[in-house]
Design a protein around this motif. Structure first.
Motif, PDB file in Angstrom:
ATOM      1  N   ARG A   1       2.779  10.890  -6.368  1.00 19.05           N
ATOM      2  CA  ARG A   1       4.217  11.241  -7.836  1.00 19.05           C
ATOM      3  C   ARG A   1       3.092  12.024  -8.460  1.00 19.05           C
ATOM      4  N   LEU A   2       1.615  11.068  -8.957  1.00 19.63           N
ATOM      5  CA  LEU A   2       0.818  11.659 -10.240  1.00 19.63           C
ATOM      6  C   LEU A   2      -0.396  12.594  -9.796  1.00 19.63           C
ATOM      7  N   LEU A   3      -0.525  12.618  -8.659  1.00 20.58           N
ATOM      8  CA  LEU A   3      -1.527  13.292  -8.577  1.00 20.58           C
ATOM      9  C   LEU A   3      -0.905  14.762  -8.656  1.00 20.58           C
ATOM     10  N   GLU A   4       0.481  15.197  -8.450  1.00 21.80           N
ATOM     11  CA  GLU A   4       1.183  16.091  -8.167  1.00 21.80           C
ATOM     12  C   GLU A   4       2.228  16.190  -9.553  1.00 21.80           C
ATOM     13  N   SER A   5       2.400  15.568 -10.086  1.00 25.93           N
ATOM     14  CA  SER A   5       2.880  15.453 -11.807  1.00 25.93           C
ATOM     15  C   SER A   5       1.736  16.058 -12.933  1.00 25.93           C
ATOM     16  N   SER A   6       0.977  15.108 -13.075  1.00 27.71           N
ATOM     17  CA  SER A   6       0.393  14.773 -13.688  1.00 27.71           C
ATOM     18  C   SER A   6      -1.092  15.202 -13.915  1.00 27.71           C
TER      19      SER A   6
ATOM     20  N   ILE B   1      -5.031   6.799   5.224  1.00 29.19           N
ATOM     21  CA  ILE B   1      -3.286   6.344   4.806  1.00 29.19           C
ATOM     22  C   ILE B   1      -3.391   8.076   5.857  1.00 29.19           C
ATOM     23  N   GLU B   2      -3.841   9.287   4.753  1.00 28.86           N
ATOM     24  CA  GLU B   2      -3.573  10.183   4.127  1.00 28.86           C
ATOM     25  C   GLU B   2      -3.803  11.793   4.993  1.00 28.86           C
ATOM     26  N   SER B   3      -5.554  10.902   5.734  1.00 26.81           N
ATOM     27  CA  SER B   3      -6.448  11.739   6.434  1.00 26.81           C
ATOM     28  C   SER B   3      -7.294  13.043   5.797  1.00 26.81           C
ATOM     29  N   ILE B   4      -7.397  12.592   4.005  1.00 29.83           N
ATOM     30  CA  ILE B   4      -7.402  13.549   3.428  1.00 29.83           C
ATOM     31  C   ILE B   4      -7.906  12.798   1.656  1.00 29.83           C
ATOM     32  N   SER B   5      -8.809  13.502   0.578  1.00 27.52           N
ATOM     33  CA  SER B   5      -8.739  13.012  -0.432  1.00 27.52           C
ATOM     34  C   SER B   5      -7.835  12.442  -0.684  1.00 27.52           C
ATOM     35  N   PRO B   6      -8.057  11.627  -2.355  1.00 26.67           N
ATOM     36  CA  PRO B   6      -6.895  12.216  -3.352  1.00 26.67           C
ATOM     37  C   PRO B   6      -6.893  13.392  -4.233  1.00 26.67           C
ATOM     38  N   THR B   7      -8.458  14.083  -3.675  1.00 24.46           N
ATOM     39  CA  THR B   7      -8.646  15.117  -5.104  1.00 24.46           C
ATOM     40  C   THR B   7      -8.393  16.470  -4.299  1.00 24.46           C
ATOM     41  N   THR B   8      -8.299  16.182  -2.895  1.00 26.01           N
ATOM     42  CA  THR B   8      -7.929  17.371  -1.757  1.00 26.01           C
ATOM     43  C   THR B   8      -6.684  16.951  -1.696  1.00 26.01           C
ATOM     44  N   TYR B   9      -5.814  16.055  -1.738  1.00 29.60           N
ATOM     45  CA  TYR B   9      -4.231  16.667  -1.326  1.00 29.60           C
ATOM     46  C   TYR B   9      -3.977  17.177  -3.415  1.00 29.60           C
ATOM     47  N   ARG B  10      -4.256  17.064  -4.148  1.00 32.63           N
ATOM     48  CA  ARG B  10      -4.116  17.524  -5.205  1.00 32.63           C
ATOM     49  C   ARG B  10      -4.119  19.070  -5.345  1.00 32.63           C
TER      50      ARG B  10
ATOM     51  N   THR C   1       0.614  -1.404   0.274  1.00 28.20           N
ATOM     52  CA  THR C   1       0.021  -0.066   0.129  1.00 28.20           C
ATOM     53  C   THR C   1       0.728   1.436   0.291  1.00 28.20           C
ATOM     54  N   ASN C   2       1.843   1.391   0.625  1.00 28.87           N
ATOM     55  CA  ASN C   2       2.538   2.442   0.748  1.00 28.87           C
ATOM     56  C   ASN C   2       3.070   2.924  -0.557  1.00 28.87           C
ATOM     57  N   CYS C   3       4.281   0.999  -1.424  1.00 31.01           N
ATOM     58  CA  CYS C   3       4.502   1.987  -2.361  1.00 31.01           C
ATOM     59  C   CYS C   3       3.594   2.508  -3.008  1.00 31.01           C
ATOM     60  N   ARG C   4       2.432   1.871  -3.164  1.00 31.50           N
ATOM     61  CA  ARG C   4       1.253   2.530  -4.621  1.00 31.50           C
ATOM     62  C   ARG C   4       0.529   3.923  -4.407  1.00 31.50           C
ATOM     63  N   LEU C   5       0.661   4.645  -2.868  1.00 31.96           N
ATOM     64  CA  LEU C   5       0.688   5.630  -2.094  1.00 31.96           C
ATOM     65  C   LEU C   5       1.714   6.460  -2.874  1.00 31.96           C
ATOM     66  N   ARG C   6       2.450   6.294  -2.850  1.00 32.42           N
ATOM     67  CA  ARG C   6       3.764   6.707  -2.961  1.00 32.42           C
ATOM     68  C   ARG C   6       4.091   7.476  -4.553  1.00 32.42           C
TER      69      ARG C   6
END
Length: 524
Positions: free
Chosen positions: A476-481, A507-516, A467-472
């Protein structure tokens, strides 16, 4: 297929279409009225019935209702004229699969037939899959039950793992008591000379014990892999049964009497102390082993033996624990005590030899659970063929030393590059749907041992590392793509975008959309 129509022309036309254009292997029977349809459906057992509604005598609706009562799985297709469509509501209530309105084109008839056949195939596939899943689940439950009881009786178990086992086995645990049944194979009318025969007798005995305890409202779990039958008597939450007031002596006698009556075999059953804390389980099983001495008097054909005549089960426990710790000093000291018992016991040589052979079986199981491939490669050597005490005890000494060497090799393996190789495998393949089993196979380890070794070496479980590998990579993709959540999900190995979102948020306590969004704001 059963075709039911009072018009020969209609039956023939339908047969021609089916035989000409349906690729499936089809066997066709005919009936000219509703009564004949009912009779033939019972003997022919059709998958599909084409049933004309308007027929003399018993009409199609009444025939379908009668057929449905005896066979709920058959697919019924009504053949009906335009002016008979008022029967549609009744047909729906009966559960017909489809209608063919006469007159109808060949293509429409084929469309209906193929649709019904597809539904039948899908239903059968679902049934087979469900049946296969139930079989696999039952097997898994059996393996898990064996492992659970083994852990409780020999290795000990954490409260977290204890709860996990109970959750899988769907048991609402309140308290429990250990039990052990020792079968006296020499009392069986037929000579027992194979492990398979012993397994069959153990299985029959387990069935008897289970029935007796179920009848008084208790749940039981068994280990069938050891020489004796180890089991757990469980009181579930909400049960009115009180383990404290249960007459254990009477219960032991009841088991002994029923086994003797049913399969003509003598058995001793003893029980340990009651526990709620899983940490106390080993003490309960140890008490049950020691109590076997007191329960020996229950064997009707054997006089009360002295303690020198009873196999010292406390030494079996000490050998197991010494081997699991890899302590050569403890194992060899216990071996000396065992030799003293062997030389001083008044039992016949063959009886003492049988106890030593059973001991080697127990110890092999104990060591096998620690092995990478789940297999203990140490054999009995000269023990089975030994004709004297000197040869037998010498063989036991060699056997114990070989077990110690195998456990030592495992401890050395914990510092091997196997886990580093596993980590590289995960890093290279996390975008695929990889499993713990595949990773274990890559390292040439058993799944059980790999899981244990990975957690010990890395400090986290295999699934957490994956899971850690996948979220890492996801971050990266959320930030750069500009990839969508769905595309990122597929890119990092998740087939369900919703599941990816839930994991990311956990894991991150926020959604991927919010993270981006947060990353974009910071970059601006």
């Amino acid at each position: 297929i059963l075709i039911v129509d009072d018009e020969q022309l209609e039956r023939n036309a339908l047969k021609v279409i089916i035989n000409k254009d349906i690729n499936s292997i089809v066997e066709i029977e005919e009936a000219v009225n509703g009564r004949e349809a009912i009779v033939k459906s019972r003997s022919f057992n059709p998958d599909i019935i084409f049933l004309d509604i308007k027929m003399p005598g018993i009409n199609g609706i009444d025939a379908a209702r009668t057929i449905r009562d005896s066979d709920s799985s058959v697919s019924i297709v009504f053949l009906t004229a335009y002016n008979q469509f008022e029967y549609a509501r009744e047909a729906i209530d009966i559960g017909v699969s489809n209608f063919i309105i006469k007159p109808s084109s060949d293509s429409h008839i084929l469309e209906v037939i193929n649709k019904v056949i597809t539904n039948i195939d899908n239903s059968r596939a679902e049934f087979i899959e469900k049946e296969d899943n139930e079989i696999r689940l039952n097997k898994a439950s059996g393996y898990l039950e064996n492992e659970f009881i083994y852990n409780l009786s020999v290795r000990g178990i954490s409260e977290e793992k204890f709860e996990s086992y109970l959750s899988f086995l769907e048991l609402d645990f309140f308290s429990a008591r250990a039990g052990i049944s020792k079968l006296n194979y020499s009392t069986y009318p037929v000579h027992i000379d194979s492990s398979y025969q012993k397994h069959v007798l153990r299985k029959k005995t387990v069935f008897i014990i289970q029935n007796i305890l179920t009848d008084i409202g208790l749940t039981t779990l068994f280990n069938m892999e050891l020489s004796n039958i180890y089991f757990l008597v469980i009181k579930l939450k909400g049960s009115s049964i009180n383990l404290d007031t249960l007459d254990i002596s009477r219960l032991s006698i009841a088991i002994s009497d029923e086994v003797k009556k049913t399969i003509n075999l003598e058995v001793i059953t003893s029980f340990g102390s009651i526990f709620k804390d899983p940490a106390e389980s080993i003490k309960s099983f140890s008490r049950a082993k020691n109590n076997l001495v007191g329960e020996a008097s229950l064997l009707s054909s054997v006089q009360q033996p002295s303690k020198a005549d009873i196999f010292p089960f406390n030494l079996e426990i000490e050998l197991e624990q010494g081997l699991l710790k890899g302590s050569r000093k403890e194992v060899l000291e216990t071996y000396q005590h065992l030799c003293n018992w062997f030389n001083n016991s008044l039992l016949k040589y063959e009886n003492k030899k049988r106890s030593i052979i059973e001991l080697t079986t127990v110890l092999r199981h104990a060591v096998a659970y620690q092995q990478p491939d789940g297999i203990c490669t140490v054999d009995d050597g000269d023990i089975n063929e030994a004709m004297s005490a000197e040869v037998l005890l010498s063989g036991l000494n060699i056997f114990l030393n070989n077990l110690l060497e195998q456990t030592a090799s495992v401890k050395n393996m914990e510092n091997s590059p196997a886990i580093k190789s596993a980590c590289r495998f995960i890093e290279d393949n996390f975008k695929q749907d990889i499993t713990l089993e595949e990773s274990a196979t890559h390292c040439r380890l058993s799944s059980f041992y790999f899981s244990k070794l990975f957690k010990k070496s890395m400090g986290i479980t295999f699934i957490d590392y994956l899971t850690n590998c996948r979220l890492r990579e996801a971050k990266r993709l959320l930030e750069s793509s500009n990839l969508s959540m769905k595309e990122i999900s597929y890119e990092i190995g998740y087939s369900d975008p919703n599941y990816f979102t839930r994991v990311f948020k956990r894991i991150e306590s926020i959604s991927p959309t919010t993270y981006r969004s947060n990353k974009m704001l910071r970059s601006q």
